[in-house]
Design a protein around this motif. Structure first.
Motif, PDB file in Angstrom:
ATOM      1  N   ALA A 134       2.400  14.436  -9.079  1.00 38.13           N
ATOM      2  CA  ALA A 134       3.358  15.518  -8.942  1.00 38.13           C
ATOM      3  C   ALA A 134       4.193  15.750 -10.331  1.00 38.13           C
ATOM      4  CB  ALA A 134       4.538  15.374  -7.931  1.00 38.13           C
ATOM      5  N   THR A 135       4.486  14.593 -11.037  1.00 34.63           N
ATOM      6  CA  THR A 135       5.128  14.835 -12.425  1.00 34.63           C
ATOM      7  C   THR A 135       4.091  15.535 -13.317  1.00 34.63           C
ATOM      8  OG1 THR A 135       6.576  12.937 -11.810  1.00 34.63           O
ATOM      9  CG2 THR A 135       6.570  13.555 -14.068  1.00 34.63           C
ATOM     10  N   THR A 183       2.928   5.832  -2.831  1.00 36.64           N
ATOM     11  CA  THR A 183       4.211   6.680  -3.301  1.00 36.64           C
ATOM     12  C   THR A 183       4.244   6.775  -4.793  1.00 36.64           C
ATOM     13  OG1 THR A 183       5.313   5.982  -1.328  1.00 36.64           O
ATOM     14  CG2 THR A 183       6.802   6.926  -3.254  1.00 36.64           C
ATOM     15  N   ALA A 184       3.746   5.867  -5.476  1.00 34.53           N
ATOM     16  CA  ALA A 184       3.961   5.810  -7.178  1.00 34.53           C
ATOM     17  C   ALA A 184       2.776   6.847  -7.441  1.00 34.53           C
ATOM     18  CB  ALA A 184       3.508   4.472  -7.666  1.00 34.53           C
ATOM     19  N   ALA A 239       0.866  -1.155   0.010  1.00 35.34           N
ATOM     20  CA  ALA A 239       0.072   0.108   0.104  1.00 35.34           C
ATOM     21  C   ALA A 239       0.987   1.216  -0.023  1.00 35.34           C
ATOM     22  CB  ALA A 239      -0.904   0.127   1.138  1.00 35.34           C
ATOM     23  N   GLY A 240       1.933   1.216   0.883  1.00 34.34           N
ATOM     24  CA  GLY A 240       2.864   2.312   0.839  1.00 34.34           C
ATOM     25  C   GLY A 240       3.656   2.609  -0.424  1.00 34.34           C
TER      26      GLY A 240
END
Length: 63
Positions: A53-54, A46-47, A41-42
């Protein structure tokens, strides 16, 4: 002779402790599964954040 008797009694007592059913708690497998799930899940979060953001940074116009 006392040492031999002591060792015999200590060995018999220890073996009887090992044979009786004791509460040893939960198996480590469910804990490992929970930890692995949290790691997955983390990584997914994060992905997702990195992708968002990208995309956001790429949409900023260049001057």
């Amino acid at each position: 002779m006392h040492v031999v008797t002591f060792l015999y009694v200590a060995t018999v007592a220890r073996l009887s402790e090992l044979r009786r059913e004791a509460d040893r708690g939960d198996s480590p497998v469910p804990t490992a599964v929970i930890i692995a799930g949290l790691v997955v899940a983390g990584i997914a979060v994060t992905a997702l954040v990195k992708t968002k953001a990208t995309t956001w940074m790429n949409n900023i116009p260049n001057q």
